[in-house]
Design an enzyme around this catalytic site. Structure first.
Site, PDB file in Angstrom:
ATOM      1  N   HIS A  66       0.847  -1.200   0.000  1.00 54.78           N
ATOM      2  CA  HIS A  66       0.000   0.000   0.000  1.00 54.78           C
ATOM      3  C   HIS A  66       0.886   1.256   0.000  1.00 54.78           C
ATOM      4  O   HIS A  66       1.276   1.764   1.051  1.00 54.78           O
ATOM      5  CB  HIS A  66      -0.902  -0.009   1.240  1.00 54.78           C
ATOM      6  N   LEU A  69       2.912   6.321  -4.985  1.00 57.37           N
ATOM      7  CA  LEU A  69       4.140   6.804  -5.624  1.00 57.37           C
ATOM      8  C   LEU A  69       3.933   8.162  -6.287  1.00 57.37           C
ATOM      9  O   LEU A  69       4.898   8.799  -6.713  1.00 57.37           O
ATOM     10  CB  LEU A  69       4.653   5.789  -6.643  1.00 57.37           C
ATOM     11  N   ASP A 158      -8.605   3.303  -3.671  1.00 58.57           N
ATOM     12  CA  ASP A 158      -8.049   3.805  -2.410  1.00 58.57           C
ATOM     13  C   ASP A 158      -7.993   5.324  -2.348  1.00 58.57           C
ATOM     14  O   ASP A 158      -7.672   5.989  -3.319  1.00 58.57           O
ATOM     15  CB  ASP A 158      -6.648   3.256  -2.178  1.00 58.57           C
ATOM     16  N   HIS A 184     -10.889   0.716   0.673  1.00 62.22           N
ATOM     17  CA  HIS A 184     -10.687   1.862   1.560  1.00 62.22           C
ATOM     18  C   HIS A 184     -12.045   2.091   2.226  1.00 62.22           C
ATOM     19  O   HIS A 184     -13.036   2.336   1.539  1.00 62.22           O
ATOM     20  CB  HIS A 184     -10.264   3.087   0.742  1.00 62.22           C
ATOM     21  N   ASN A 283      -5.876   9.502   6.889  1.00 58.66           N
ATOM     22  CA  ASN A 283      -7.141   8.775   6.660  1.00 58.66           C
ATOM     23  C   ASN A 283      -6.860   7.287   6.508  1.00 58.66           C
ATOM     24  O   ASN A 283      -5.992   6.928   5.729  1.00 58.66           O
ATOM     25  CB  ASN A 283      -7.814   9.251   5.367  1.00 58.66           C
ATOM     26  N   ASP A 310       1.165   2.585   3.901  1.00 59.37           N
ATOM     27  CA  ASP A 310       0.298   3.654   3.377  1.00 59.37           C
ATOM     28  C   ASP A 310       1.122   4.914   3.155  1.00 59.37           C
ATOM     29  O   ASP A 310       0.693   6.031   3.476  1.00 59.37           O
ATOM     30  CB  ASP A 310      -0.901   3.923   4.297  1.00 59.37           C
ATOM     31  N   HIS A 314       3.582  14.162   0.836  1.00 56.86           N
ATOM     32  CA  HIS A 314       3.109  15.469   0.371  1.00 56.86           C
ATOM     33  C   HIS A 314       4.260  16.455   0.511  1.00 56.86           C
ATOM     34  O   HIS A 314       5.241  16.174   1.199  1.00 56.86           O
ATOM     35  CB  HIS A 314       1.938  15.958   1.241  1.00 56.86           C
TER      36      HIS A 314
HETATM   37 ZN   LIG Z   1      -6.736   4.306   1.837  1.00 53.80          ZN
END
Ligand SMILES: [Zn+2]
Length: 427
Positions: A66, A69, A158, A184, A283, A310, A314
């Site tokens: 998960h 990229l 997702d 998700h 999230n 996950d 950013h």
């Molecule tokens: Zn997710």
């Protein structure tokens, strides 16, 4: 990256490989990208690259199922190069990348472009996950056969939940084959714009909360669809104790239901938002002490199959500013393996390797997750040596993580991808 003429010998380490039931001192030789020998002592030959694994552990390379990229569409956040560089520094020899790119991974041509770019530039293996619906908008089904032919190993929207239950049932019935759906789970209506877990902390901070039921109602729905359609199904980043119990109940009826957890949901609670602000905004949100304790137990007892980062990088600018408007998620590939050891100190090495390697390979039905002779030469060397997380040292473009400044008990020594030493701390 180091290209070797000979083979790679990982010597002197404690090999932990649940796929072949080994936990013992073993050397491993990889030649032409394949594991060719596992033995108590392998003599070095001319041209061999030797990796000293004494006082360290050796296992099949970690697989992060998960990862975001950000390519195509958001090179300022991450690229295939920077993301996979972060991956190999974190012990990962393969990553599965989520389809919430721009354009979304909803079209065979877009998937093929990612596969081609990865073949040319990535430092580890990259397996794309195709979208469930066109543009991830929840309205129109994708062509799953075409996406699989283009390289998709699973399907997910997702970042968004497929809210239309009838559409999701149709999707499950349309997709033949073994590629799982990955859910998700957040009901947008119940979430109602919530930016953190609903509870004491959200009320104290005056922030809109997202209650546990927003996640659990979708977990229950999707487990039901999985059982009824007999489709392989995987619940992404589970965060609540009751949600985990729903998965446990589903597993009693259907062996093809699996789930994953992130290190941050194991280690932290929503109280962290009060001190870290947007560095703890994610999230689904960080939950309560009871939830995190239940998740840790789920990893120990096997109810939770896999651990995934996950990884959601950013830019610093997107993560700064006020909490309500800050970007959601944080970087994770370089620290995930150490963070798992931090979150569950008493986790057995066997389970540790299972959730980071063997299980993700099995769930996604991809090569790896084993150092059995004949397997891909994907291995990781790691050791119980504490290190402090300094995001300024990251290869990822993302610099924000709630683990910043924490001392993690376990670190990566070397990562070998297809017989190539892709990362080694001594070099
Ligand atoms: Zn997710």
């Amino acid at each position: 990256m180091i290209a070797g003429g000979g083979s790679v010998v990982i010597a002197g380490g404690r090999l932990v490989d649940p796929s072949i039931g080994v936990d013992a001192l073993r050397d491993v030789r990889i030649r032409d990208g394949i594991v060719v020998e596992v033995g108590e002592h392998i003599a070095l030959e001319d041209g061999d690259i030797a990796i000293d694994a004494s006082n360290a552990f050796v296992s099949p390379g970690f697989i992060d199922m998960h990862v975001h990229l950000r390519e195509p569409g958001f090179p300022e956040k991450e690229t295939i190069v920077t993301g996979t560089h972060a991956a190999v520094r974190g012990g990962f020899t393969a990553v599965a990348c989520m389809p919430n790119t721009e354009p979304a991974l909803d079209d065979p041509a877009v998937l093929r472009a990612v596969v081609a770019a990865a073949a040319e530039r990535a430092k580890c293996r990259v397996y794309p996950i195709g979208a469930i619906t066109r543009g991830r908008l929840g309205r129109e089904l994708c062509d799953y056969h075409a996406l699989q032919a283009a390289g998709a190993v699973a399907f997910s929207d997702d970042g968004s939940t497929v809210e239309d239950t009838a559409l999701l049932v149709r999707a499950a019935l349309a997709a033949a084959g073994e590629a799982p759906f990955i859910s998700h789970c957040e009901d947008e209506g119940i979430k109602a714009g919530g930016v953190m877990n609903e509870g004491v902390t959200s009320r104290r901070l005056g922030l809109q909360g997202s209650p546990a039921i927003a996640e659990e109602s979708i977990v229950a729905r999707d487990c039901t669809i999985a059982i009824e359609t007999r489709k392989r199904w995987h619940i992404a980043h589970i965060t609540t104790a009751a949600g985990l119990d729903l998965v446990r109940a589903a597993k009693l009826q259907a062996t093809h239901v699996t789930c994953e957890v992130t290190p941050h949901h194991l280690a932290f609670t929503d109280e962290l938002v009060a001190t870290l602000g947007s560095a703890a905004k994610v999230n689904p949100p960080l939950r309560t002490h009871a939830d995190a304790a239940a998740l840790r137990q789920g990893v120990r007892d096997g109810s939770i199959d896999a651990c995934a980062s996950d990884h959601a990088p950013h830019t610093d600018a997107e993560k700064s500013g006020d909490f309500e408007h800050a970007a959601v998620g944080f970087t994770g590939l370089e620290i995930a393996a150490g963070a798992l050891a931090y979150a569950i100190e008493d986790l057995s090495l066997r389970r540790y390797v299972e959730v980071l390697s063997t299980a993700p390979a099995r769930i996604l039905n991809i090569p790896g997750g084993s150092l059995r002779v004949g397997s891909p030469g994907d291995a990781v060397v790691f050791a119980d040596r504490p290190w402090r997380v300094d995001p300024q040292q990251f290869a990822s473009k993302g610099r924000v993580t709630p683990f910043a400044g924490r001392t993690l008990p376990r670190r990566i020594i070397a990562t070998i991808v297809g017989g190539i030493v892709a990362f080694c701390e001594d070099l």
